[in-house]
Write an enzyme that holds these catalytic residues in place. Structure first.
Site, PDB file in Angstrom:
ATOM      1  N   GLU A  43      17.517  20.872 -40.360  1.00 22.27           N
ATOM      2  CA  GLU A  43      17.507  22.283 -41.094  1.00 22.27           C
ATOM      3  C   GLU A  43      19.249  22.670 -40.796  1.00 22.27           C
ATOM      4  O   GLU A  43      19.906  23.050 -39.830  1.00 22.27           O
ATOM      5  CB  GLU A  43      16.742  23.125 -39.970  1.00 22.27           C
ATOM      6  CG  GLU A  43      17.169  24.809 -40.248  1.00 22.27           C
ATOM      7  CD  GLU A  43      16.499  25.513 -39.130  1.00 22.27           C
ATOM      8  OE1 GLU A  43      16.759  26.607 -39.101  1.00 22.27           O
ATOM      9  OE2 GLU A  43      15.405  25.108 -38.593  1.00 22.27           O
ATOM     10  N   THR A  74      18.328  29.879 -41.263  1.00 16.65           N
ATOM     11  CA  THR A  74      18.852  31.111 -41.264  1.00 16.65           C
ATOM     12  C   THR A  74      18.985  31.751 -42.479  1.00 16.65           C
ATOM     13  O   THR A  74      20.005  32.331 -43.042  1.00 16.65           O
ATOM     14  CB  THR A  74      20.440  30.906 -40.657  1.00 16.65           C
ATOM     15  OG1 THR A  74      20.319  30.088 -39.608  1.00 16.65           O
ATOM     16  CG2 THR A  74      20.856  32.522 -40.190  1.00 16.65           C
ATOM     17  N   LYS A 134       7.640  29.789 -37.078  1.00 16.56           N
ATOM     18  CA  LYS A 134       8.498  29.571 -36.068  1.00 16.56           C
ATOM     19  C   LYS A 134       8.639  30.526 -35.016  1.00 16.56           C
ATOM     20  O   LYS A 134       9.036  31.903 -35.268  1.00 16.56           O
ATOM     21  CB  LYS A 134      10.146  29.553 -36.769  1.00 16.56           C
ATOM     22  CG  LYS A 134      11.333  29.584 -36.129  1.00 16.56           C
ATOM     23  CD  LYS A 134      12.572  29.647 -36.828  1.00 16.56           C
ATOM     24  CE  LYS A 134      13.733  30.006 -35.940  1.00 16.56           C
ATOM     25  NZ  LYS A 134      14.828  30.012 -36.793  1.00 16.56           N
TER      26      LYS A 134
END
Length: 216
Positions: A43, A74, A134
């Site tokens: 990621e 993000t 998440k």
């Protein structure tokens, strides 16, 4: 099928490396060190300058048919998600749930993993078609929180990020997490240029996840 393949790779390995770096070059070296250690989910956060270029390069290195999947982290809005997808990102991670980003990712069949802290947020995410939630920040809750969530929402796939380390990763997995996201303590040796240590850390995380699942 592509979406299912990406989700399978992430869940089978059980570890996603959260890559934050001071430069594109450092981000690529960190990613390569993590892959060498057996981590199959990378990621690249959009806090990295030129994150889309890093994603593009990593996708060109590992290709469509490799065991490694490259995603974007993000991601705060749908515009950034589209930039990431055009760069080749195979999954999108956000620190918070965003309905427009969920719609966009669903349109292009890209797994979307938004940060959620409450049962209500998780419910909204599931309603929007999210496959993996998440749990962020994980250190605000701990592994026992997952057990509590799984009582009313046994079907939710949870991936904690923040607060996951080598001492507790087995508890996160045993309490029902489909995978874990690991950043700081995994990639910290990059600051000293010690990428071999990152590879060593990655191997330990993968092994501990597999052991927790009874695969060793």
């Amino acid at each position: 099928m592509k979406k299912l393949n990406v989700l399978s790779r992430i869940s089978e390995c059980g570890v996603v490396a959260v890559v934050r770096a001071d430069s594109k070059e450092e981000a690529i070296k960190i990613s390569e060190a993590c892959v060498e250690g057996g981590i199959q989910g990378i990621e690249v956060t959009f806090t990295v300058q030129g994150a889309d270029e890093v994603i593009k390069e990593l996708v060109s290195i590992y290709g469509e048919n490799h065991d490694v999947v490259i995603g974007a982290g993000t991601v705060l809005d749908a515009t950034t998600a589209r930039i990431a997808i055009l760069a080749g990102a195979q999954f999108v991670v956000s620190p918070a749930f965003d309905a427009d980003t969920a719609k966009l990712c669903n349109l292009y069949q890209i797994p979307y993993m938004p940060g959620c802290m409450t049962i209500t947020e998780m419910k909204h995410a599931l309603e929007a078609g999210v496959d993996i939630v998440k749990l962020f920040p994980g250190n605000a809750f701990g592994p026992d929180f997952v057990t509590a969530v799984k009582a009313p929402l046994p079907h939710v796939n949870i991936m904690p990020t923040g607060g996951v380390n080598l001492d507790n990763v087995d508890r996160w997995i045993k309490n029902g997490c489909v995978a874990v996201g690991v950043g700081g303590n995994l990639v910290a040796p990059a600051k000293q240029g010690n990428y071999d240590k990152i590879t060593e850390n990655a191997k330990q995380y993968v092994q501990k996840v597999q052991e927790a699942r009874g695969n060793y």
